[in-house]
Design a protein around this motif. Structure first.
Motif, PDB file in Angstrom:
ATOM      1  N   UNK A 239     -16.702  37.384  57.717  1.00 43.72           N
ATOM      2  CA  UNK A 239     -16.520  38.701  57.116  1.00 43.72           C
ATOM      3  C   UNK A 239     -16.646  38.675  55.603  1.00 43.72           C
TER       4      UNK A 239
ATOM      5  N   UNK B   6     -21.775  36.859  55.296  1.00 49.89           N
ATOM      6  CA  UNK B   6     -22.591  37.801  54.522  1.00 49.89           C
ATOM      7  C   UNK B   6     -23.964  37.203  54.196  1.00 49.89           C
TER       8      UNK B   6
ATOM      9  N   UNK C  50     -17.443  40.267  63.688  1.00 49.36           N
ATOM     10  CA  UNK C  50     -18.140  40.836  62.537  1.00 49.36           C
ATOM     11  C   UNK C  50     -19.649  40.662  62.631  1.00 49.36           C
TER      12      UNK C  50
ATOM     13  N   UNK D 236     -22.427  43.655  65.384  1.00 46.86           N
ATOM     14  CA  UNK D 236     -23.280  44.816  65.099  1.00 46.86           C
ATOM     15  C   UNK D 236     -24.673  44.408  64.601  1.00 46.86           C
TER      16      UNK D 236
ATOM     17  N   UNK E 223     -12.359  47.308  67.030  1.00 42.13           N
ATOM     18  CA  UNK E 223     -12.564  47.687  65.626  1.00 42.13           C
ATOM     19  C   UNK E 223     -14.046  47.862  65.296  1.00 42.13           C
ATOM     20  N   UNK E 224     -14.906  47.233  66.067  1.00 46.43           N
ATOM     21  CA  UNK E 224     -16.338  47.258  65.757  1.00 46.43           C
ATOM     22  C   UNK E 224     -17.140  48.055  66.776  1.00 46.43           C
TER      23      UNK E 224
END
Lengths: 494, 123
Positions: free
Chosen positions: A72, A417, A451, A454, A482-483
């Motif tokens: 994340x 990321x 995370x 998606x 949450x996603x």
């Protein structure tokens, strides 16, 4: 036969509903108890603490928690001297709290945003850039005390209700799809598709979910932030720190808010209000909730309000004479100026500057900055990644490949990321399948971190495999509440 | 890796982020719901010279801070320097922070709802 099939469909739906309710009711009850918590008007919040810590139901274990954080973020910065110091502060605060057996440690996150966070496992992640603005050990203690207070007050568990509502919604929808498919094949051409009443049920569930996650949940969290500030103050005082550390941190956050303040999106707000004015009843509700989200959807009260609350609390419960009014700076100065930590910070700052230079088209300057500052951080994902891009931008392709390998090396400190960014570059170059594979490898590397999902769905869809994208999105919707909206949106995008 | 393959696409999506310089200026803009004690020295054990009444506003003419010592700020009161605890007053603190939210992919993704941060995440 037809009647039997219908009874079967109803049974499946009822089973789903009962299963979810049984799983959810205890959590909802616990959550309700926590919402009605005293806010420190009558007594100090520290007096509410029980000697034995109650672990969060959402704890996932240390390894998985750290993997989720890496997925994340820009990664973790590990320097023993800094880590020891931060955890020493945490230990001192915990001793003062009187609560035993509290799990977790403090970590430095490589993220540049001015923030810190805690997880249900009790781990606290302080972003390195926030450390720059903390001038004393009392300021650092204030950040840790705030996060620790969230843990001690059991705030993470209040999220269970929102997750429960999300899961119910998707279970209902997927259950309905199964029912419709079975009915369609059984009725052989009579009435196909979803019936009007079923559509209505789905919309009602969607509305309930929107209201719970977009309006109610942020509102609960605002109450929790205030409680964490106030208990944080108690912990600071009990541990012998200067409670003004909390005011100093809030001043930094206020300035940060002022610098980054974005007003509501007036077009979006206008459209929502238009829906309220013109639409049918359901559209009115959608528009109303959307407008409420824009106006009240923040999960933190603004820093100015928080400052006033902390000052009022100090004034109500403490006398000036019992509070420290000096700051402890010596040890903190020594630790934050420690050579190993400074070197890493120089590398991260250099990467951020190079990042900015690349953005503004200054390839040569970006390369110079990145190569001059990367130093010992070649095995850190984010600086290595920016270094790779800088090398690439000045035509040093072989070196760029080496740096890119280091950025993705599973044996080194990783960052989700970086995977996300590289995948978006690949997809932009017409290689969505490679992007999908990359995100998939990131998903595995970071211990199936939600995370990453998606992005996986996005590149599966862009690769033309809509069926797989749909399957992954469903898995995401049921396992990672949450996603879920993000995953389903990615799958349904055209 | 072809020339500009990474770079060309990266430019559009990457963002400026941080600076590390911090500086601070403070002025006093009022008092809280309780009177604020004015001390002779930056020490709560020192003599209280006077006090400002509760809920006083200096918004029209904020009092400039002449010095800072730990939790105390020094201001002029009736022509003489006095010290007041910063926690007992409303102040306007200007801190120089040159930081902006980034736009790496996923920056706008929600964090897990179970996490609790000290500040609002980037939106």
């Amino acid at each position: 036969m037809r009647l039997g099939a219908r009874k079967g469909h109803v049974f499946i739906l009822k089973l789903l509903a009962v299963g979810v309710l049984v799983a959810g009711c205890q959590s909802v009850q616990n959550t309700a108890q926590k919402i009605v918590e005293r806010d420190g008007d009558q007594a100090k919040l520290i007096s509410r603490l029980q000697p034995d810590y109650v672990p969060s139901k959402l704890a996932v274990g240390l390894e998985r928690d750290l993997m989720n954080k890496r997925a994340d973020s820009y990664g973790l910065i590990s320097v023993p001297e800094m880590s020891d110091h931060l955890n020493g502060i945490r230990d001192r605060l915990l001793r003062a709290s009187g609560v035993g057996n509290v799990p977790g440690r403090v970590y430095v996150s490589a993220d540049p945003m001015l923030n810190a966070m805690t997880t249900p496992d009790g781990n606290i992640f302080v972003n390195w850039n926030l450390l720059h603005y903390l001038a004393s050990e009392d300021d650092v203690a204030a950040v840790i005390a705030h996060e620790l207070a969230h843990n001690l007050l059991g705030h993470a568990d209040s999220t269970i209700y929102g997750q429960y509502v999300q899961k119910t919604r998707w279970l209902h929808r997927f259950g309905l799809e199964i029912v419709v498919n079975m009915r369609d094949s059984a009725e052989n051409g009579h009435q196909k598709g979803v019936k009007k009443g079923e559509v209505s049920q789905l919309h009602n569930l969607q509305l309930a979910t929107m209201f719970a996650t977009k309006v109610v949940s942020p509102s609960w969290q605002r109450t929790q932030e205030r409680a964490a500030d106030l208990l944080g103050v108690d912990l600071l005082v009990a541990a012998g720190y200067n409670p003004d550390g909390m005011l100093n941190v809030l001043s930094v956050l206020k300035q940060y808010e002022d610098n980054n303040r974005k007003g509501p999106d007036w077009n979006k707000l206008g459209n929502s209000l238009l829906a309220v004015a013109k639409g049918d009843n359901r559209m009115k509700l959608y528009g109303g909730i959307s407008a409420m989200e824009m106006v009240w959807g923040h999960d933190h009260p603004d820093a100015e309000t928080r400052t006033a609350d902390v000052q009022a609390y100090l004034s109500r419960h403490y006398d000036d004479s019992e509070l420290s009014s000096s700051y402890q700076k010596t040890n903190w100065d020594k630790v934050r100026r420690h050579a190993s930590f400074r070197k890493l910070l120089v590398a991260y700052e250099g990467a951020l500057t190079a990042h900015k230079l690349l953005e503004s088209g200054q390839a040569e300057a970006a390369y110079k900055k990145s190569s001059a500052t990367i130093g010992t951080a070649r095995n850190h994902a984010y600086p290595a990644f920016i270094y790779a891009m800088s090398l690439d931008s000045v035509g040093k392709y072989k070196e760029a490949q080496v740096a890119l390998k280091q950025a993705l090396d599973p044996a080194q400190e990783g960052s989700g990321k970086v995977y996300d960014k590289l995948a978006s570059i690949m997809a932009g170059n017409g290689r969505p399948k490679d992007a999908w594979q990359l995100m998939n490898s990131g998903y595995e590397r970071f211990g199936k971190a939600p995370q990453m999902v998606p992005g996986m769905v996005r590149y599966q869809r862009m690769s033309g495999d809509r069926q797989r994208a749909g399957e992954t999105a469903r898995m995401c919707a049921l396992n990672y509440p949450d996603y879920s909206d993000y995953c389903m949106d990615e799958a349904n995008r055209t | 890796m072809k020339k500009g393959v990474i770079w060309g696409l990266a430019v559009a999506a990457m963002a400026a982020t941080a600076s590390v310089t911090a500086d601070e200026a403070i002025s006093v803009v009022g008092t809280l719901a309780r009177p604020a004690k004015l001390y002779e020295a930056p020490d709560t054990a020192s003599k209280v010279i006077d006090s400002w009444p509760a809920n006083t506003s200096f918004e029209a003419a904020p009092k400039q801070v002449k010095g800072v010592r730990d939790s105390f700020v020094q201001v002029d009161h009736n022509g003489a320097p006095v010290w007041v605890l910063i926690r007992s007053i409303k102040s306007n603190r200007q801190i120089r922070i040159a930081e902006a939210c980034g736009s790496m992919p996923g920056d706008n993704m929600p964090r897990s709802a179970a996490t609790r941060g000290v500040g609002e995440p980037c939106k």
